[in-house]
Design an enzyme around this catalytic site. Structure first.
Site, mmCIF file in Angstrom:
data_model
loop_
_atom_site.group_PDB
_atom_site.id
_atom_site.type_symbol
_atom_site.label_atom_id
_atom_site.label_comp_id
_atom_site.label_asym_id
_atom_site.label_seq_id
_atom_site.Cartn_x
_atom_site.Cartn_y
_atom_site.Cartn_z
ATOM 1 N N CYS A 1 57.458 48.101 37.676
ATOM 2 C CA CYS A 1 57.493 46.723 38.266
ATOM 3 C C CYS A 1 57.069 45.777 37.252
ATOM 4 O O CYS A 1 57.560 44.628 36.930
ATOM 5 C CB CYS A 1 56.944 46.661 39.589
ATOM 6 N N CYS B 1 59.123 47.675 22.309
ATOM 7 C CA CYS B 1 59.410 47.522 23.675
ATOM 8 C C CYS B 1 58.159 46.601 24.282
ATOM 9 O O CYS B 1 57.487 46.049 23.599
ATOM 10 C CB CYS B 1 59.670 48.656 24.582
#
Ligand SMILES: [Zn+2]
Length: 483
Positions: free
Chosen positions: A290, A441
């Site tokens: 999340c 990332c």
């Protein structure tokens, strides 16, 4: 037949949410999907070709993950659901004993404050006394914890322990409505305590500013009536589940990702535990968390409110709980399902022959893949400063951004080429093995998965990871792009 892919898995299926497939069995559905999207094999199956433990395949509310059920004929009007972990309908008997209820009394103010509960036939004075007698542990004072803690306090739960080791940050305020702007940089437990005091000064609030580990969790939750899991990582979820089983405490689970949420009740009176449903977590980086994937602001409000509602139902002893069931809600399409969760007699924790005998005997880091294994070739990395220097020097290097498109839209990495992890193996010819290639990332975890994926695919050139990811580099080279 309609096939529904849960949001966390869509990256492996061309970002599609649903498919209409001409198939009559799970076997045919899986064959079609893996034919059409070869990269999806990696997320669906392990190296022994077993369906990965964190993925369940449902038809309607029936769990059909086991291969022996794959040839059962599926009615054409049914939907096949591929559900990952994100993270019994018998009428309830209260988890609070009559003896404890009888010890509780109310003053006039309390009678007025809880008047709307007292009006409800199913709650009344007896139910409200059970609520006041209850002792509940909420783990996580973040997005899900915000509605859970506030509603439990407003409802009059007598003792609320809140466990969190984090501090409030500005980006928390988009969804963590128990905290305010002035609470930034304060411990979440302190901020939650202030909010709870403003709601109801009569309840006992117990802040616990610790990071839960195998050696402290039992002492934190033992002796309480109920645990509510409002965390956001797999290690915590398995640790909490296991400790609840050993302490004999029911667990209310909640999880969110982007627009989708799950709620379940585990370990209620010998019912299934979280491991019965999801025997294994995904490898780190395989599905975004999340924190990496984001979530729409009111979603934790919806899911957390359902968790709080389940808590009150168990305390009062009314309705049908989500014991042995898992509620999933897709807030974008308002699609919701209640899936059956069965007790797994082979569960290593609560099955017939349990092998996990205590939380301190189990290696949660290893189980969740958080420790680098020794026989793997170590992955070398650059710190943000080192990478910035190489860029500044004009070194001839390749930077590969493996983030999702929506993440790149917020912050673009200059001069990076973009290759999603799922396409790396087949697009490796776009990389030059003579050059240093650096993977980036958000947090530096998915980039490690990307490097391992390329190595497995036989790529021989030098590969490096950006340590700490773009988050760690933000202040060095980025300027926000105007939206
Ligand atoms: Zn179990």
């Amino acid at each position: 037949m309609k096939v529904y892919i849960s949001a966390t898995l869509r990256g492996f299926f061309g970002r599609n949410e649903t498919f209409d497939i001409d198939a009559g069995t799970i076997r045919e559905v899986v064959a079609w999907l893996t034919d059409e999207y070869p990269d999806s094999k990696k997320v669906l199956f392990d190296e022994n070709d077993k369906v990965r433990g964190f993925i369940r395949i449902y038809v309607g509310d029936e769990n059909k993950t086991t291969r022996s059920r794959w040839d059962e004929k599926i009615p054409a009007d049914k939907t096949v659901l591929f559900l990952p972990a994100i993270a019994g309908g018998a009428p309830n008997k209260s988890i609070i004993s009559d003896d404890r209820r009888k010890e509780v009394s109310f003053n006039d103010k309390e009678i007025e404050r809880f008047g709307k509960h007292l009006l409800l036939r199913e709650i009344g004075v007896k139910g409200q006394k059970r609520i006041k007698a209850a002792r509940v542990v909420v783990i996580g004072a973040g997005a899900l914890g915000s509605p859970v803690i506030q509603y439990l306090a407003a409802a009059g739960v007598g003792t609320i322990k809140v466990v969190d080791f984090d501090e409030v940050s500005l980006e928390n305020l988009q969804s963590q409505v128990i905290h305010s702007t002035r609470d930034v940089n304060r411990p979440k437990t302190a901020s939650a305590r202030d909010t709870v005091r403003n709601i109801n000064r009569d309840i006992i609030f117990e802040p616990e500013n610790v990071k839960l580990e195998a050696d402290n969790i039992v002492s934190v939750i033992d002796g309480y009536d109920l645990v509510i899991d409002c965390t956001d990582n797999y290690k915590a979820r398995y640790l909490i589940n296991d400790a609840c089983v050993f302490c004999g405490i029911p667990l209310i689970f909640g999880a969110i990702y982007q627009y989708e949420g799950q709620v379940g009740v585990f370990n209620l009176k010998g019912g299934p535990c979280f491991r019965c449903q999801f025997p294994e977590p995904p490898e780190p980086g395989l599905v975004p968390t999340c924190a990496e994937g984001g979530a729409i602001s009111p979603l934790p409000g919806i899911i957390g409110s359902i968790q709080a509602n389940e808590a009150l139902k168990l305390i009062i002893g009314i309705g049908e709980s989500l014991d042995g069931r898992l509620l999933t809600i897709d807030s974008l399409y308002l699609h919701s399902t209640i899936l059956k969760v069965e007790k797994n007699c082979d569960c290593p924790l609560c099955g017939n022959n349990p092998v996990i005998t205590g939380v301190e005997d189990f290696d949660y880091e290893e189980f969740c893949g958080l420790r680098e294994s020794e026989d793997e070739v170590p992955i070398e990395g650059f710190t943000p400063d080192e990478l910035a220097k190489r860029i500044e020097n004009g070194d001839d290097i390749t930077i590969v951004d493996v983030r999702e498109p929506h993440e790149r839209a917020i912050l673009r990495f200059p001069n990076a080429i973009v290759i999603p992890i799922g396409q790396l193996a087949r697009r490796q010819n776009e990389l030059d093995p003579e050059k240093d290639t650096i993977f980036v990332c958000k947090e530096g975890k998915r980039s490690i998965l990307a490097i391992n994926t390329l190595r497995e695919a036989g790529y021989k050139g030098p590969l490096y990871n950006l340590k700490g990811g773009i988050d760690a580099m933000k202040d060095i080279i980025f300027s926000h792009e105007g939206a």
